[in-house]
Design a protein around this motif. Structure first.
Motif, short mmCIF file in Angstrom:
data_model
loop_
_atom_site.label_atom_id
_atom_site.label_comp_id
_atom_site.label_asym_id
_atom_site.label_seq_id
_atom_site.Cartn_x
_atom_site.Cartn_y
_atom_site.Cartn_z
N PRO A 114 0.79 -1.07 -0.55
CA PRO A 114 -0.29 -0.29 0.23
C PRO A 114 0.92 1.60 -0.05
O PRO A 114 0.09 2.83 -0.07
N HIS A 115 2.36 1.30 0.25
CA HIS A 115 3.29 2.34 0.17
C HIS A 115 3.91 2.70 -1.34
O HIS A 115 3.96 3.54 -1.39
N VAL A 139 -2.94 3.44 7.98
CA VAL A 139 -2.88 3.68 6.75
C VAL A 139 -4.36 2.96 5.76
O VAL A 139 -4.39 1.79 6.67
N SER A 156 -3.96 4.53 -0.97
CA SER A 156 -4.10 4.70 0.07
C SER A 156 -3.86 5.82 0.52
O SER A 156 -3.22 6.34 -0.27
N SER A 166 -1.92 7.43 3.86
CA SER A 166 -1.18 7.08 4.96
C SER A 166 -0.86 8.53 5.70
O SER A 166 -0.91 9.48 5.11
N SER A 211 -6.34 1.83 2.77
CA SER A 211 -6.05 1.44 1.35
C SER A 211 -7.63 1.11 1.07
O SER A 211 -7.97 -0.06 1.57
N TYR A 212 -7.56 0.70 -0.40
CA TYR A 212 -8.63 0.83 -1.32
C TYR A 212 -8.32 0.00 -2.32
O TYR A 212 -7.42 0.33 -3.21
N ARG A 213 -8.85 -1.33 -2.98
CA ARG A 213 -8.79 -1.91 -4.38
C ARG A 213 -10.42 -2.05 -4.84
O ARG A 213 -11.11 -2.56 -4.26
#
Length: 807
Positions: free
Chosen positions: A175-176, A724, A705, A707, A726-728
């Motif tokens: 995610p980073h 953090v 994402s 953060s 995150s989305y998919r």
């Protein structure tokens, strides 16, 4: 089923030894920072001198671009502390140096450099100094020392504190990095994807899409990610887009480089850590780690890292009457040695080993619940990784020579409950089947390269590369109760690669830069397969398959960049990558599947910008790319569940990639990473008429994402906090040879807090903080793909508490 060998514990004694040695030899951080080093640095541009000083002394230098300091190249000789050496390098320049902590310094522009250099560095105010920026980290993934802002390509860096976690591996770091995804089949089973392109979620005969490197050495070929525990790491570097010019095969969509902390010649370090984890499903988990760095006589040092962990499972297999059936045990270590023979000549060697064993898979079937299923047999996975890397580096005012040698052995064992294959068994049977495959990869590589000095208007690098991959693949299908063999294959592959590559960069004007690179490669792929005792419909009972494929691809890179100011860069880039073809051996007599598959090639056009605000509080990296992919190699499954590789057709992807950071106040940093793309097949191979021209497996059209890192006091205790989100988006699971399977999108939230108590660090981390049970990856068992719905849930909410002691 063959008995699995007992797991040796390789870390317990090592961790105890590291802790005892650290207690005996420990020195304070302040003493280490003031230690004098035997330095003999030739007069070179400031950037190169700072990199050399950092390598010799173990310090980190950030702040302004060294090019803005207008420093005169100066030689530094004698027994000096790191701060004294920095002051000599900056003497008469427009910069001064400030100490941030024991091993971190920053460059600051000053209008009166001579007066300021003579001043002693004042101790920093903890809340007034901004954390070092990723732009200050020297990168080597582009094969020459540079910085993130100065690199005209899609490059991402993940460094501490984001790299420091209680369960840090590539899946937790994805995610980073904008556009990076890692499948969730299970520890040691996953594939890595970059830039919105995917050949298949299966791991089969095709070479990896992404080149995975441990420092300078490749550690994958056509195997899954070995899932090394990322302990004592300096940073993660990701170079996106095809990298055929610099890295050859196996870098079709980019390169991921795991950078370890190197031995420090004049600086003792030690650390021991313990972590405990508990999840809402399953039993407790634990982890122990240890590190020790010992200087040796004669300008040498050794650095040893050990880890041992047990990750408790969370899938209840009710048919096997077992709770937490998918436990994973992982132990390993890394030993690095460095010898600085002369100021410009160094020798280094690293041995890395890891033994990862999962007792079962982590998917569920049917409607028994989010973490429940009923399988007749356990599906274990073993992933044993061993690697030896050695190198020689010679640095001088005329450039840097590097010769590296790598030897890898990677053994993988996977088993599946193959009950659905009974439809294709041609003899009387019990109806209970087990499929297992053993894969052993031996990879040897040798590379020699030269990099010219970075301060010249015309810079270049060149090298030669040779590698041999020897692989054995032995799939076996048996009837569990009758012990009758239904399919038995002994396959061996040998792939020889030889290449020469070069890249030249020319500063046309102070603002315009042009670079061009070529790589010429020769590849030879030989296969020998003996198949016996086959009792499947439409399959011959035995056979032998042999063949040789030769390829001579040439790849390129062409780049033009424009830097109108010190805070903005614009660039355009063209590059490509390739993979050679191979052989299908697990095919039926009557089949449209050809015995060979062709090589594929991916071409990319990219344009991007990099912006850094003058005050350092805002940064934006953006890239618009278009990819054309010809003759896509895709690992697929026959109805029997046996693997084949197909040239599925041609694909393309157009996308936008964004990474940004904003520091509104000194104690708060926000970072956004996103990718928007349109991956699809636009031309299907006419042999496979049922394939739909839709998206690519596991690749979402929208991923993002957000953060946040902030510092806050708890009473008198300073805390470093991270969050953090995150989305998919949803995506297809496969290319739809038989039918399209789609997975839904999901959101995940991870939280963490760290308290620095001097010699001790206390950390609390929560993964999947919302307890999301979404399906993260809908494939689990290849034999049941068409017979029942499969879901792989996110790991349930897990709390990790860790304590680390530095010496």
């Amino acid at each position: 089923m063959p008995a699995r060998r007992p797991k040796p514990s390789i870390c317990a004694k090592g961790l105890l030894t590291a802790s005892v040695c650290a207690a005996v030899f420990s020195v304070s951080a302040a003493q280490a920072a003031d230690r004098r080093h035997a330095l003999d640095l030739p007069a070179r541009p400031l950037t190169q001198s700072l990199i050399a000083l950092a390598a010799r002394s173990g310090i980190s230098v950030g702040g302004v671009d060294p090019a803005l300091c207008a420093a005169t190249p100066r030689a530094v000789k004698g027994h000096l502390s790191a701060q004294q050496a920095l002051q000599k390098l900056l003497s008469g320049s427009q910069c001064r140096v400030e100490r941030v902590d024991a091993v971190t310094y920053r460059l600051v522009r000053d209008t009166q450099p001579l007066a300021v250099v003579a001043r002693p560095a004042a101790p920093p105010a903890p809340r007034a100094v901004a954390p070092p920026s990723d732009d200050d980290i020297p990168l080597i993934i582009v094969r020459h020392p540079t910085r993130l802002f100065d690199t005209p390509a899609g490059v991402s860096v993940v460094a501490p504190p984001m790299l420091s976690g209680n369960d840090t591996d590539l899946s937790s770091l994805a995610p980073h990095v904008a556009g990076m995804t890692v499948t969730n089949l299970g520890p040691g089973r996953d594939k890595i994807f970059l830039r919105g392109v995917s050949d298949s979620v299966l791991t089969g005969r095709t070479q990896s899409m992404v080149g995975l490197y441990l420092d300078d050495t490749p550690i994958t070929y056509n195997a899954p990610d070995p899932d090394l525990l990322l302990v004592d790491m300096a940073r993660l570097e990701v170079l996106k887009g095809p990298q055929g010019n610099l890295y050859g095969q196996g870098a079709l969509s980019g390169v991921v480089r795991l950078v370890t902390n190197k031995p420090l010649l004049d600086h003792f370090e030690g650390e021991a850590g313990v972590a405990l984890g508990t999840a809402s499903e399953g039993k407790p988990s634990w982890r122990t780690t240890g590190m020790i760095n010992l200087p040796l006589p004669g300008e040498a040092a050794v650095r040893a890292v050990l880890w041992d962990e047990k990750s408790a499972g969370f899938i209840k297999d009710v048919a096997l009457t077992r709770n937490a059936s998918n436990d994973t045990e992982r132990s390993g270590g890394r030993l690095s040695v460095k010898w600085q023979a002369t100021p410009g000549l160094s020798f280094d060697s690293t041995v890395t080993m890891q033994d990862l064993r999962s007792s079962n898979s982590q998917y569920v079937m049917g409607r028994t619940g989010s973490y429940r299923r009923a399988l007749s047999l356990a599906e274990p996975h073993d992933n044993i990784f061993q690697n030896l890397a050695m190198g020689v580096t010679h640095e001088s005012a005329s450039g840097t020579w590097r010769v590296s040698l790598n030897r890898l052995r990677h053994k993988i064992h996977t088993g599946y409950d193959a009950q659905p294959v009974g439809r294709y068994v041609s003899v009387a049977n019990s109806g209970v089947f087990f499929f297992e495959e053993d894969q052993i990869i031996r990879l040897s590589s040798l590379e020699a390269s030269y990099v010219s000095p970075s301060d010249r208007p015309v810079r270049w690098l060149a090298g030669v590369f040779a590698a041999r991959s020897e692989e054995s693949f032995t799939p076996l299908l048996i009837d569990v109760y009758t012990r009758r063999t239904l399919y038995d294959e002994d396959r061996s592959d040998r792939i020889d690669d030889a290449a020469a590559f070069a890249k030249i960069t020319w500063d046309l004007t102070p603002k315009w830069t042009l670079s061009a690179g070529l790589r010429a490669q020769r590849s030879r792929h030989r296969t020998l397969s003996d198949i016996a005792r086959v009792r499947l419909v439409d399959y011959a009972t035995s056979g032998r398959i042999t063949g040789v494929i030769n390829a001579n691809p040439v790849t390129h890179e062409l780049m033009l960049s424009y830097q109108p100011s010190a805070s903005l860069m614009l660039y355009a880039l063209s590059s490509d990558g390739f993979r050679t073809g191979g052989f299908n051996t697990t095919t039926a007599q009557k089949s449209i599947v050809p015995g060979t598959y062709k090589g594929d090639r991916l071409s990319s056009l990219e344009t991007g910008l990099k912006y850094r605000a003058p005050d350092g509080r805002l940064r934006v990296d953006a890239a618009l790319f278009h990819i054309e992919w010809r003759d896509i190699q895709s690992d697929q499954l026959r109805p029997t569940g046996l693997p084949v590789t197909l040239n599925i057709g041609d694909g393309r992807n157009t996308g936008l990639e964004i990474e940004g950071g904003w520091r509104p106040i000194d104690d708060l940093t926000l970072q956004l990473r996103a990718q928007f793309s349109d991956p699809n097949l636009h031309k299907t191979n006419p042999i496979y008429a049922k394939v739909r021209e839709e998206g690519m497996p596991y690749i979402s059209r929208r991923m993002a994402s957000l953060s946040a890192q902030w510092r806050t006091p708890l009473f008198t205790l300073p805390l470093e906090n991270t969050a953090v989100l995150s989305y998919r988006d949803g995506s297809p699971l496969n290319y739809g040879i038989s039918r399209i399977i789609r997975m839904k999108g999901y959101v995940n939230l991870d939280l963490g807090s760290t308290a620095d108590l001097g010699a001790y660090t206390l950390a609390l981390r929560v993964t999947n903080a919302t307890g999301n049970k979404s399906n993260s990856f809908a494939y689990g068992n290849p034999f049941a793909l068409d017979t029942a719905s499969q879901n792989t849930p996110l790991r349930p909410r897990t709390y990790w508490l860790s304590v680390n002691r530095r010496f």
